[in-house]
Write an enzyme that holds these catalytic residues in place. Structure first.
Site, PDB file in Angstrom:
ATOM      1  N   ARG A   1       0.851  -1.197   0.000  1.00  0.00           N
ATOM      2  CA  ARG A   1       0.000   0.000   0.000  1.00  0.00           C
ATOM      3  C   ARG A   1       0.886   1.246   0.000  1.00  0.00           C
ATOM      4  NH1 ARG A   1      -3.902   2.670   4.633  1.00  0.00           N
ATOM      5  NH2 ARG A   1      -4.956   4.140   3.222  1.00  0.00           N
ATOM      6  N   HIS A   2       0.400   2.300  -0.616  1.00  0.00           N
ATOM      7  CA  HIS A   2       1.133   3.562  -0.686  1.00  0.00           C
ATOM      8  C   HIS A   2       1.333   4.190   0.696  1.00  0.00           C
ATOM      9  CE1 HIS A   2      -2.517   5.840   0.198  1.00  0.00           C
ATOM     10  NE2 HIS A   2      -3.139   4.998  -0.619  1.00  0.00           N
ATOM     11  N   ARG A  46       0.031   8.865  -5.550  1.00  0.00           N
ATOM     12  CA  ARG A  46       0.486   8.413  -4.229  1.00  0.00           C
ATOM     13  C   ARG A  46       1.085   7.010  -4.294  1.00  0.00           C
ATOM     14  NH1 ARG A  46      -5.143   8.706  -4.367  1.00  0.00           N
ATOM     15  NH2 ARG A  46      -6.360   6.889  -3.684  1.00  0.00           N
ATOM     16  N   GLU A  61      -7.439   2.567  -6.711  1.00  0.00           N
ATOM     17  CA  GLU A  61      -8.285   2.323  -5.545  1.00  0.00           C
ATOM     18  C   GLU A  61      -9.739   2.134  -5.965  1.00  0.00           C
ATOM     19  OE1 GLU A  61      -8.850   1.034  -2.930  1.00  0.00           O
ATOM     20  OE2 GLU A  61      -8.234   2.354  -1.279  1.00  0.00           O
ATOM     21  N   HIS A  85      -3.411   0.292  -3.315  1.00  0.00           N
ATOM     22  CA  HIS A  85      -4.198   0.999  -2.314  1.00  0.00           C
ATOM     23  C   HIS A  85      -4.859  -0.001  -1.369  1.00  0.00           C
ATOM     24  CE1 HIS A  85      -3.838   4.493  -5.061  1.00  0.00           C
ATOM     25  NE2 HIS A  85      -3.909   3.546  -5.986  1.00  0.00           N
TER      26      HIS A  85
END
Length: 246
Positions: free
Chosen positions: A10-11, A60, A84, A152
């Site tokens: 995940r970012h 991101r 996402e 995400h």
């Protein structure tokens, strides 16, 4: 040909994450904390024998992937299939605003159902989209490769549920911390074809209510193999990343 394992990262944190705003597919960049989180995660995952890095095209995730790419010596490609889950009219709002503005839909969402009439992507639809993208990335890799996918929180958990044939409304996985990762690996000769190795582990830069496996590992004198709880709930041998050795 199929990759041996997928590392699903995940970012890092954004200002929307910090303010607890629904992010969805709005293109919000990392903040300074998020960049620091990505650097720390890259220090660990950069030595995990990664062979490819694929990222969501949202900034991101892409910046997080590029930081990992510099550490691992790898280029980054993007795939919008890893975006996402879309949250329609809810994007940009806090939970308090959602509850006040859309009480019925909010209650449905909190109960695990798909809210209607506001453009929210269904759990099943998002899971299929991400799951198919994961399968495509895995099948494009050579046997034995370990591929990192930077995406995400909801996208990762729903994608995992899809490739593990868990169904869109399986909630036992839980959420993902910023710059935490999960690992899925081939499950040869069995169904489903993939198995969950570890979920939601990482190096935390900001205070959290729980310690991760890496926090506990860092407190030991021996930094060799660690006991990691796998998807079955049983301890399994893995290094600090949870990524299987090649």
């Amino acid at each position: 040909m199929t990759a041996r394992a997928l590392v699903l990262l995940r970012h890092g944190q954004t200002d929307y994450n910090h303010a607890m705003r629904m992010q969805g597919q709005i293109d919000i960049p990392l903040n300074d904390t998020g960049r620091q989180q990505a650097e720390r995660a890259a220090e660990v995952l950069g030595g995990a024998d990664l062979t490819r890095i694929v990222s969501s095209d949202l900034s991101r995730a892409l910046e997080t992937a590029q930081i990992l790419g510099r550490a691992a010596g790898l280029d980054v490609t993007t795939d919008e299939g890893f975006r996402e889950r879309g949250f329609g009219l809810w994007e940009g709002h806090t939970h308090e605003e959602l509850q006040a503005g859309w009480p019925e839909q909010y209650d449905h969402w909190r109960a695990g159902r798909d809210p209607e009439g506001i453009g929210v992507e269904s759990r099943a639809g998002a899971g299929e989209r991400v799951g198919l993208a994961l399968r495509a990335v895995a099948e494009a890799a050579d046997d034995g490769e370990i591929v990192a996918v930077v995406a995400h929180g909801a996208a990762i958990t729903l994608g995992i549920a899809h490739i593990l044939d868990m169904g869109a409304h399986s909630y036992w996985l839980g959420g993902m911390g910023n710059c935490h990762w999960s690992v899925v690996a081939q499950n040869p000769g069995r169904e489903p074809a993939w198995r969950l190795g570890v979920h939601n582990i990482g190096v935390d830069l900001v205070p959290r209510p729980h310690r991760t496996i890496l926090d506990r590992a860092s407190e030991t004198k021996d930094h060799g193999d660690q006991q990691v709880t796998g998807g079955s709930g049983r301890p399994t041998q893995a290094d600090q990343t949870g990524v299987p050795g090649r």
